[in-house]
Write a protein that holds these residues in place. Structure first.
Motif, short mmCIF file in Angstrom:
data_model
loop_
_atom_site.label_atom_id
_atom_site.label_comp_id
_atom_site.label_asym_id
_atom_site.label_seq_id
_atom_site.Cartn_x
_atom_site.Cartn_y
_atom_site.Cartn_z
N ARG A 7 0.83 -1.20 0.00
CA ARG A 7 0.00 0.00 0.00
C ARG A 7 0.87 1.25 0.00
NH1 ARG A 7 -4.43 1.23 4.58
NH2 ARG A 7 -2.55 1.63 5.79
N GLY A 8 1.95 1.22 0.79
CA GLY A 8 2.87 2.36 0.82
C GLY A 8 3.50 2.62 -0.54
N TYR A 17 2.49 11.08 -0.75
CA TYR A 17 3.69 10.85 0.04
C TYR A 17 3.44 10.79 1.54
CZ TYR A 17 5.72 11.97 -4.48
OH TYR A 17 6.01 11.97 -5.82
N GLU A 18 2.59 11.67 2.05
CA GLU A 18 2.30 11.67 3.50
C GLU A 18 1.71 10.32 3.92
OE1 GLU A 18 2.89 14.07 5.73
OE2 GLU A 18 3.50 15.65 4.35
N ASP A 23 2.34 4.67 6.25
CA ASP A 23 2.41 3.22 6.12
C ASP A 23 3.80 2.70 6.48
OD1 ASP A 23 -0.23 2.94 5.39
OD2 ASP A 23 0.18 2.88 3.22
N MET A 24 4.83 3.41 6.03
CA MET A 24 6.20 2.99 6.32
C MET A 24 6.49 3.08 7.83
SD MET A 24 7.33 1.98 3.48
CE MET A 24 6.63 2.04 1.86
N ASN A 25 5.94 4.09 8.47
CA ASN A 25 6.12 4.21 9.92
C ASN A 25 5.45 3.06 10.66
OD1 ASN A 25 7.78 6.50 10.20
ND2 ASN A 25 6.05 7.86 9.89
N LEU A 28 7.73 0.18 10.50
CA LEU A 28 8.82 0.32 11.48
C LEU A 28 8.36 -0.01 12.90
CD1 LEU A 28 10.88 3.45 10.40
CD2 LEU A 28 11.52 1.04 10.28
N GLU A 29 7.09 0.26 13.20
CA GLU A 29 6.56 -0.11 14.52
C GLU A 29 6.58 -1.63 14.68
OE1 GLU A 29 2.68 1.53 15.14
OE2 GLU A 29 3.38 3.59 14.84
N LEU A 30 6.27 -2.33 13.59
CA LEU A 30 6.25 -3.79 13.63
C LEU A 30 7.65 -4.39 13.56
CD1 LEU A 30 3.25 -4.34 11.18
CD2 LEU A 30 3.22 -4.57 13.67
#
Length: 98
Positions: A7-8, A17-18, A23-25, A28-30
């Motif tokens: 999806r990102g 982009y936002e 999605d990328m953040n 990173l949480e996972l």
């Protein structure tokens, strides 16, 4: 994670982009050790900032057009007003000029 990544990537291609960064953040949480995702975020942030600035300029242009159409009835224009941005707060002070 795979769904978030896809999806990102799709959002990046759509120049959302936002949303792609969000999605990328989440990825990173996972998986905080995912360096590829970190590099993607670093690459996308300037693109998101540039798009935000472009949108802001377009919005200001449209607001000026609308303001001039209203002020023109009174023999004035938005050029009669000066906006000064406060570097500390980011707010604007507007003053009238003849």
């Amino acid at each position: 994670m795979k769904a978030l990544l896809r999806r990102g990537e799709a959002r990046e291609k759509l120049e959302q982009y936002e949303e792609a960064i969000a999605d990328m953040n989440k990825i990173l949480e996972l998986d905080p050790s995912n360096d590829q995702t970190r590099r993607t975020i670093i690459r996308l942030k300037p693109l998101a900032d540039e798009k935000r600035e472009k949108m802001k300029e377009e919005m200001i242009g449209k607001l000026k057009e609308m303001g001039n159409s209203i002020l023109g009835r009174f023999g004035m224009s938005t050029d009669n007003f000066k906006a000064v941005k406060d570097p500390n707060t980011g707010s604007y002070s507007i003053s009238f000029q003849r």
